[in-house]
Each structure stands twice: as structure tokens, then as C-alpha cells.
Write a protein that holds these residues in place. Structure first.
Motif, PDB file in Angstrom:
ATOM      1  N   THR A  62     109.351  95.346  62.669  1.00 24.29           N
ATOM      2  CA  THR A  62     110.228  95.536  63.637  1.00 24.29           C
ATOM      3  C   THR A  62     111.477  94.868  63.005  1.00 24.29           C
ATOM      4  O   THR A  62     112.715  95.259  63.297  1.00 24.29           O
ATOM      5  N   THR A  63     111.315  93.822  62.263  1.00 27.10           N
ATOM      6  CA  THR A  63     112.328  92.880  61.689  1.00 27.10           C
ATOM      7  C   THR A  63     113.041  93.969  60.775  1.00 27.10           C
ATOM      8  O   THR A  63     114.320  94.094  60.482  1.00 27.10           O
ATOM      9  N   ASP A  66     114.877  96.957  62.150  1.00 28.97           N
ATOM     10  CA  ASP A  66     116.051  96.581  62.731  1.00 28.97           C
ATOM     11  C   ASP A  66     117.007  96.577  61.825  1.00 28.97           C
ATOM     12  O   ASP A  66     118.178  96.699  62.124  1.00 28.97           O
ATOM     13  N   ARG A  67     116.893  95.772  60.812  1.00 28.31           N
ATOM     14  CA  ARG A  67     117.751  95.328  59.719  1.00 28.31           C
ATOM     15  C   ARG A  67     118.196  96.678  58.829  1.00 28.31           C
ATOM     16  O   ARG A  67     119.031  96.652  58.192  1.00 28.31           O
ATOM     17  N   ILE A  72     113.287 101.765  65.832  1.00 32.12           N
ATOM     18  CA  ILE A  72     112.395 100.504  66.116  1.00 32.12           C
ATOM     19  C   ILE A  72     111.163 101.165  66.852  1.00 32.12           C
ATOM     20  O   ILE A  72     110.284 100.554  66.702  1.00 32.12           O
TER      21      ILE A  72
END
Length: 286
Positions: A62-63, A66-67, A72
Motif C-alpha cells: 500500500t505504501t 500510494d507513492r 491502491i
């Protein structure tokens, strides 16, 4: 004019139901096997361990998503289901089998677009892909990178030390085992492609290198690359051996010292001696 935030297609309640299904499925996979599960010889590969790994992968994936701009919800759900068949299917086919189980479950959920289900199942089916990650979608790439990264760093070190205990190894074997984590970390750093994953890999690899250095500083046998074996003389009746006798009864087997320093990598400062370590701008130590 502000940027409109897209509402998640998966509610927290629905995601919790999915999590419960995955955990129950893993537990049933072990309970339904008369031999105690495919990976029964490694107790930490239980339903509890596998579900914990899944939770870790969800967090990392997820990190990254997101970036890096991936979808997501697709990444989060595919990360949740990626190892659902790990405890019941052979390693070579667990990804494809997991995609089948995932599709069957998601099709029972209301209001999930078919395109969403297809994307999730594709990522689950491809998460064991060994080719270049640039060949995959950004969502699949995020999942594969997260799956790789969970096996390195402090977490990977703890798992391999648990394996040492299960294999009845002594703590003097720890350097060799930690070197395996270092090698895996270096391989991971070479394979991941996103900036976020590279940053996480760098931070985790650095932690293992520190641990390896601390271990060597506290266990002399590791830095000497030698195993000291005591061979008592059975002809001696006196149990109180003098220092001179001890010297004659020790055999030293010298092996090749394993250097944990990679000259091609950035030099990291041990936090015990300097508090000015390079700080990862993406991932905190929290």
C-alpha cells in the motif's frame, strides 16, 4: 480548485470481512491436512505466520502503491489474497490456485466491477513472476516488491534465527545465517525497480548489516571464523583439569571468514558509534 479525492471502492467493513475469510481459509488448509499442513516442519509457517506475512505485505504494498501512483484498492486486495493457497497448494502453482480462489470469493461481493476483480486476480496470479518487474502492471509490481521486501531486514533476520533454533544450531552459526539475509537483501535491492521499494530495501539492508556487526563484536568465534571444540581425555580420572590440560585438549577448526561488507554499497555508519546516519527520506524507522 482542490484535487478531488477518489473514494475507495472497498469499505473498511468489507475489507475486514475479506481478512476474516483469508484467515479462516488458511486455518482450514492446515486443519484439513492429515499431516498438519504442507509446511508443518517449520512451525512459524502456520496459518498465523502466513497471515502475519500477508498483513506485512499489505502495509508495504500500500505504501509503494500510494507513492508510485498505482491503484491502491487493487494492490491492497491482491496483497490480502496473494498467499491464500500457500498452505494447500504446491509452491509452483500456489499463485494460480490463489487467483482462482480469489475470483470465486470476489464474485460473491456486491458492487465490485468485473474489471476490478480481473485486475486483482491478475496480480495474485503473477505475484510469483521471476522475470523483470517492468514487464508487469504497476499494481502487480507493487505487490511483488512488497512480497520480496518482507523477507529481508529485521523481520527476515528474526525468521532465519528462529530457523536456527528449530535446526538445533548454536548461536555461533548466526553469522552464516545472517549472511543469508544480507545476500537476500542485496538481491532484493537489485530486483525492485520503484524508488519507494529501493528506499525500503536500502533501509532494511542497512539494519541487517548493523546487526551483523554487533553480533561479531560480541561473539569472538564469529569474527575469528573458527569453531572451538573441546575433546576431553577419557584417561583422566580427575575432573578438575588444569589450565595447561585444557590447552592440550582444544581443537580449532578454522573456516573462511565471511565478510559482510560489500564494497560496491554505500558505507553505513553503525548507530552505536555515530548518530549521524544517512536518513531514508521515504521510510522512517517507526
Amino acid at each position: 480548485m482542490g484535487v478531488k479525492i477518489k473514494e475507495s471502492a472497498i469499505s473498511d467493513t468489507e475489507f475486514e470481512r475479506m481478512q476474516q475469510f483469508v484467515y479462516d481459509y488458511l486455518a482450514a488448509s492446515v486443519e484439513g491436512d492429515e499431516d498438519g499442513g504442507r509446511m508443518r516442519w517449520y512451525p512459524w509457517h502456520s496459518a498465523e505466520y502466513r497471515f502475519n506475512h500477508i498483513q506485512n505485505v499489505i502495509e508495504i504494498a500500500t505504501t509503494i502503491a500510494d507513492r508510485e501512483g498505482a491503484a491502491i484498492d487493487v494492490v491492497r486486495v491482491s496483497a490480502l489474497f496473494h498467499d491464500i493457497s500457500k498452505l494447500e497448494a504446491n509452491q509452483e502453482v500456489h499463485a494460480e490456485e490463489g487467483a482462482r480462489v480469489t475470483r470465486e470469493y470476489l464474485q460473491t461481493c456486491d458492487n465490485l466491477p468485473q474489471s476490478f476483480i480481473d485486475e486483482v486476480c491478475q496480480s495474485v496470479a503473477e505475484h510469483s513472476y521471476q522475470g523483470p518487474l517492468s514487464d508487469t502492471s504497476l499494481e502487480t509490481q507493487s505487490l511483488i516488491e512488497a512480497d520480496i521486501l518482507d523477507k529481508i531486514g529485521a523481520n527476515g533476520t528474526v525468521l532465519i534465527l528462529l530457523r536456527m533454533g528449530y535446526e538445533s544450531r548454536t548461536h555461533t552459526d548466526a553469522a552464516e545465517m545472517v549472511d543469508r539475509v544480507l545476500e537476500r537483501g542485496r538481491n532484493a535491492k537489485e530486483r525492485v525497480v520503484s524508488d519507494t521499494a529501493e528506499s525500503i530495501a536500502y533501509q532494511r539492508l542497512k539494519r541487517v548489516k548493523w546487526f551483523r556487526e554487533w553480533l561479531e563484536s560480541e561473539v569472538p568465534a564469529m569474527s575469528m571464523g573458527a569453531n572451538v571444540e573441546f575433546t576431553p581425555d577419557p584417561t583422566k580420572a580427575d575432573a578438575h583439569t588444569t589450565h595447561g590440560d585444557i590447552d592440550s585438549d582444544i581443537s580449532v577448526a578454522t573456516g573462511t571468514d565471511t565478510d559482510s561488507t560489500d564494497t560496491n554499497e554505500d558505507t553505513d555508519t553503525n548507530p552505536d558509534t555515530n548518530n549521524t546516519n544517512p536518513v531514508d527520506t521515504h521510510i522512517s524507522d517507526g
